[in-house]
Scaffold this motif. Structure first.
Motif, PDB file in Angstrom:
ATOM      1  N   TRP A 168      -0.567   9.941 -62.503  1.00 18.96           N
ATOM      2  CA  TRP A 168      -0.314  10.834 -61.372  1.00 18.96           C
ATOM      3  C   TRP A 168      -0.714  10.169 -60.054  1.00 18.96           C
ATOM      4  O   TRP A 168       0.024  10.215 -59.072  1.00 18.96           O
ATOM      5  CB  TRP A 168      -1.052  12.148 -61.563  1.00 18.96           C
ATOM      6  N   LYS A 169      -1.881   9.534 -60.034  1.00 17.12           N
ATOM      7  CA  LYS A 169      -2.326   8.862 -58.815  1.00 17.12           C
ATOM      8  C   LYS A 169      -1.387   7.721 -58.440  1.00 17.12           C
ATOM      9  O   LYS A 169      -1.068   7.522 -57.265  1.00 17.12           O
ATOM     10  CB  LYS A 169      -3.747   8.322 -58.991  1.00 17.12           C
ATOM     11  N   THR A 170      -0.926   6.974 -59.430  1.00 17.43           N
ATOM     12  CA  THR A 170      -0.002   5.872 -59.170  1.00 17.43           C
ATOM     13  C   THR A 170       1.327   6.390 -58.631  1.00 17.43           C
ATOM     14  O   THR A 170       1.887   5.831 -57.682  1.00 17.43           O
ATOM     15  CB  THR A 170       0.230   5.060 -60.454  1.00 17.43           C
ATOM     16  N   LEU A 171       1.840   7.469 -59.210  1.00 13.29           N
ATOM     17  CA  LEU A 171       3.093   8.041 -58.735  1.00 13.29           C
ATOM     18  C   LEU A 171       2.970   8.548 -57.304  1.00 13.29           C
ATOM     19  O   LEU A 171       3.882   8.363 -56.493  1.00 13.29           O
ATOM     20  CB  LEU A 171       3.550   9.167 -59.657  1.00 13.29           C
ATOM     21  N   GLN A 172       1.857   9.191 -56.980  1.00 11.72           N
ATOM     22  CA  GLN A 172       1.641   9.669 -55.614  1.00 11.72           C
ATOM     23  C   GLN A 172       1.605   8.512 -54.626  1.00 11.72           C
ATOM     24  O   GLN A 172       2.247   8.556 -53.573  1.00 11.72           O
ATOM     25  CB  GLN A 172       0.331  10.446 -55.517  1.00 11.72           C
ATOM     26  N   LYS A 173       0.865   7.463 -54.971  1.00 13.86           N
ATOM     27  CA  LYS A 173       0.745   6.303 -54.089  1.00 13.86           C
ATOM     28  C   LYS A 173       2.117   5.654 -53.880  1.00 13.86           C
ATOM     29  O   LYS A 173       2.500   5.334 -52.752  1.00 13.86           O
ATOM     30  CB  LYS A 173      -0.234   5.293 -54.683  1.00 13.86           C
ATOM     31  N   ASP A 174       2.863   5.482 -54.967  1.00 10.87           N
ATOM     32  CA  ASP A 174       4.188   4.868 -54.861  1.00 10.87           C
ATOM     33  C   ASP A 174       5.161   5.749 -54.087  1.00 10.87           C
ATOM     34  O   ASP A 174       6.010   5.243 -53.353  1.00 10.87           O
ATOM     35  CB  ASP A 174       4.752   4.567 -56.249  1.00 10.87           C
ATOM     36  N   TRP A 175       5.050   7.060 -54.215  1.00 13.24           N
ATOM     37  CA  TRP A 175       5.930   7.987 -53.502  1.00 13.24           C
ATOM     38  C   TRP A 175       5.714   7.867 -51.986  1.00 13.24           C
ATOM     39  O   TRP A 175       6.664   7.785 -51.213  1.00 13.24           O
ATOM     40  CB  TRP A 175       5.691   9.410 -53.971  1.00 13.24           C
ATOM     41  N   PHE A 176       4.450   7.847 -51.563  1.00 16.10           N
ATOM     42  CA  PHE A 176       4.161   7.737 -50.132  1.00 16.10           C
ATOM     43  C   PHE A 176       4.582   6.370 -49.588  1.00 16.10           C
ATOM     44  O   PHE A 176       5.064   6.272 -48.460  1.00 16.10           O
ATOM     45  CB  PHE A 176       2.683   8.007 -49.852  1.00 16.10           C
ATOM     46  N   HIS A 177       4.406   5.325 -50.388  1.00  7.93           N
ATOM     47  CA  HIS A 177       4.835   3.994 -49.954  1.00  7.93           C
ATOM     48  C   HIS A 177       6.358   3.951 -49.823  1.00  7.93           C
ATOM     49  O   HIS A 177       6.883   3.379 -48.857  1.00  7.93           O
ATOM     50  CB  HIS A 177       4.359   2.934 -50.947  1.00  7.93           C
ATOM     51  N   LEU A 178       7.064   4.553 -50.753  1.00 10.17           N
ATOM     52  CA  LEU A 178       8.523   4.578 -50.685  1.00 10.17           C
ATOM     53  C   LEU A 178       9.010   5.369 -49.473  1.00 10.17           C
ATOM     54  O   LEU A 178       9.964   4.962 -48.800  1.00 10.17           O
ATOM     55  CB  LEU A 178       9.090   5.174 -51.976  1.00 10.17           C
ATOM     56  N   LYS A 179       8.350   6.483 -49.177  1.00 13.67           N
ATOM     57  CA  LYS A 179       8.718   7.254 -47.985  1.00 13.67           C
ATOM     58  C   LYS A 179       8.513   6.417 -46.728  1.00 13.67           C
ATOM     59  O   LYS A 179       9.307   6.477 -45.793  1.00 13.67           O
ATOM     60  CB  LYS A 179       7.898   8.543 -47.904  1.00 13.67           C
ATOM     61  N   ARG A 180       7.453   5.620 -46.695  1.00 13.01           N
ATOM     62  CA  ARG A 180       7.193   4.761 -45.529  1.00 13.01           C
ATOM     63  C   ARG A 180       8.275   3.686 -45.408  1.00 13.01           C
ATOM     64  O   ARG A 180       8.742   3.397 -44.315  1.00 13.01           O
ATOM     65  CB  ARG A 180       5.816   4.111 -45.660  1.00 13.01           C
ATOM     66  N   LEU A 181       8.681   3.098 -46.511  1.00 12.40           N
ATOM     67  CA  LEU A 181       9.707   2.061 -46.468  1.00 12.40           C
ATOM     68  C   LEU A 181      11.058   2.613 -46.029  1.00 12.40           C
ATOM     69  O   LEU A 181      11.857   1.893 -45.435  1.00 12.40           O
ATOM     70  CB  LEU A 181       9.844   1.386 -47.835  1.00 12.40           C
ATOM     71  N   HIS A 182      11.318   3.888 -46.287  1.00 17.83           N
ATOM     72  CA  HIS A 182      12.573   4.487 -45.848  1.00 17.83           C
ATOM     73  C   HIS A 182      12.617   4.719 -44.331  1.00 17.83           C
ATOM     74  O   HIS A 182      13.648   5.098 -43.799  1.00 17.83           O
ATOM     75  CB  HIS A 182      12.838   5.798 -46.596  1.00 17.83           C
ATOM     76  N   GLN A 183      11.516   4.489 -43.653  1.00 17.68           N
ATOM     77  CA  GLN A 183      11.477   4.622 -42.202  1.00 17.68           C
ATOM     78  C   GLN A 183      11.923   3.339 -41.495  1.00 17.68           C
ATOM     79  O   GLN A 183      12.083   3.313 -40.282  1.00 17.68           O
ATOM     80  CB  GLN A 183      10.065   4.987 -41.739  1.00 17.68           C
ATOM     81  N   ILE A 184      12.146   2.256 -42.247  1.00 21.28           N
ATOM     82  CA  ILE A 184      12.581   0.987 -41.649  1.00 21.28           C
ATOM     83  C   ILE A 184      14.031   1.138 -41.200  1.00 21.28           C
ATOM     84  O   ILE A 184      14.915   1.403 -42.002  1.00 21.28           O
ATOM     85  CB  ILE A 184      12.437  -0.170 -42.658  1.00 21.28           C
ATOM     86  N   PRO A 185      14.298   0.967 -39.908  1.00 25.23           N
ATOM     87  CA  PRO A 185      15.635   1.255 -39.384  1.00 25.23           C
ATOM     88  C   PRO A 185      16.595   0.055 -39.350  1.00 25.23           C
ATOM     89  O   PRO A 185      17.684   0.154 -38.778  1.00 25.23           O
ATOM     90  CB  PRO A 185      15.332   1.705 -37.958  1.00 25.23           C
ATOM     91  N   CYS A 186      16.236  -1.056 -39.933  1.00 26.24           N
ATOM     92  CA  CYS A 186      17.007  -2.290 -39.758  1.00 26.24           C
ATOM     93  C   CYS A 186      18.484  -2.160 -40.124  1.00 26.24           C
ATOM     94  O   CYS A 186      19.346  -2.704 -39.427  1.00 26.24           O
ATOM     95  CB  CYS A 186      16.385  -3.420 -40.568  1.00 26.24           C
ATOM     96  N   ASP A 187      18.799  -1.461 -41.181  1.00 26.62           N
ATOM     97  CA  ASP A 187      20.203  -1.386 -41.596  1.00 26.62           C
ATOM     98  C   ASP A 187      21.042  -0.499 -40.677  1.00 26.62           C
ATOM     99  O   ASP A 187      22.267  -0.492 -40.780  1.00 26.62           O
ATOM    100  CB  ASP A 187      20.312  -0.904 -43.038  1.00 26.62           C
ATOM    101  N   ARG A 188      20.412   0.201 -39.750  1.00 30.45           N
ATOM    102  CA  ARG A 188      21.130   1.056 -38.795  1.00 30.45           C
ATOM    103  C   ARG A 188      21.083   0.475 -37.376  1.00 30.45           C
ATOM    104  O   ARG A 188      21.351   1.176 -36.411  1.00 30.45           O
ATOM    105  CB  ARG A 188      20.515   2.459 -38.802  1.00 30.45           C
ATOM    106  N   CYS A 189      20.739  -0.806 -37.261  1.00 29.36           N
ATOM    107  CA  CYS A 189      20.574  -1.451 -35.956  1.00 29.36           C
ATOM    108  C   CYS A 189      21.769  -2.360 -35.662  1.00 29.36           C
ATOM    109  O   CYS A 189      22.365  -2.947 -36.567  1.00 29.36           O
ATOM    110  CB  CYS A 189      19.293  -2.280 -35.973  1.00 29.36           C
ATOM    111  N   VAL A 190      22.104  -2.487 -34.374  1.00 28.36           N
ATOM    112  CA  VAL A 190      23.228  -3.338 -33.991  1.00 28.36           C
ATOM    113  C   VAL A 190      22.919  -4.817 -34.220  1.00 28.36           C
ATOM    114  O   VAL A 190      23.845  -5.626 -34.351  1.00 28.36           O
ATOM    115  CB  VAL A 190      23.637  -3.114 -32.512  1.00 28.36           C
ATOM    116  N   PHE A 191      21.655  -5.193 -34.289  1.00 28.08           N
ATOM    117  CA  PHE A 191      21.285  -6.590 -34.496  1.00 28.08           C
ATOM    118  C   PHE A 191      21.250  -6.982 -35.973  1.00 28.08           C
ATOM    119  O   PHE A 191      21.009  -8.133 -36.304  1.00 28.08           O
ATOM    120  CB  PHE A 191      19.928  -6.889 -33.850  1.00 28.08           C
ATOM    121  N   PHE A 192      21.470  -6.040 -36.869  1.00 29.83           N
ATOM    122  CA  PHE A 192      21.512  -6.322 -38.303  1.00 29.83           C
ATOM    123  C   PHE A 192      22.796  -7.068 -38.627  1.00 29.83           C
ATOM    124  O   PHE A 192      23.889  -6.629 -38.293  1.00 29.83           O
ATOM    125  CB  PHE A 192      21.421  -5.013 -39.092  1.00 29.83           C
ATOM    126  N   THR A 193      22.686  -8.219 -39.289  1.00 29.58           N
ATOM    127  CA  THR A 193      23.855  -9.051 -39.560  1.00 29.58           C
ATOM    128  C   THR A 193      24.466  -8.808 -40.926  1.00 29.58           C
ATOM    129  O   THR A 193      25.631  -9.105 -41.137  1.00 29.58           O
ATOM    130  CB  THR A 193      23.487 -10.547 -39.470  1.00 29.58           C
TER     131      THR A 193
END
Length: 90
Positions: A34-59
């Motif tokens: 349970w603790k591992t799943l919680q930690k991984d869930w919050f880390h995954l939510k943080r990684l989904h905040q990376i906007p690179c694929d929605r940026c004009v400079f993304f190649t």
């Protein structure tokens, strides 16, 4: 008066000890999972905040993902990228 024999007493003690040990082991496993799943869930939510694929400079290229910040593209440091420009829809 009924007195259990020594072998019956030892068998009962082993049974109770084994059941207790297995219960504690399973509870520890469930808590750890349970603790591992919680930690991984919050880390995954943080990684989904990376906007690179929605940026004009993304190649879209493997070797050069971003023309402005190639070393921080798709890293956690890119979450608050000051050079981020969203792709404009037509």
């Amino acid at each position: 008066m009924f007195l259990p024999t020594l072998s019956q007493t030892i068998t009962a003690i082993y049974t109770v000890s084994f059941t207790t040990l297995m219960t504690l082991t399973m509870l520890h496993f469930i808590q750890s999972a349970w603790k591992t799943l919680q930690k991984d869930w919050f880390h995954l939510k943080r990684l989904h905040q990376i906007p690179c694929d929605r940026c004009v400079f993304f190649t879209g290229e493997h070797n050069l993902k971003c023309t402005v910040n190639p070393y921080t593209a798709f890293q956690e440091e890119a979450i608050d990228c000051s050079d981020y420009r969203p792709i404009k829809s037509h």
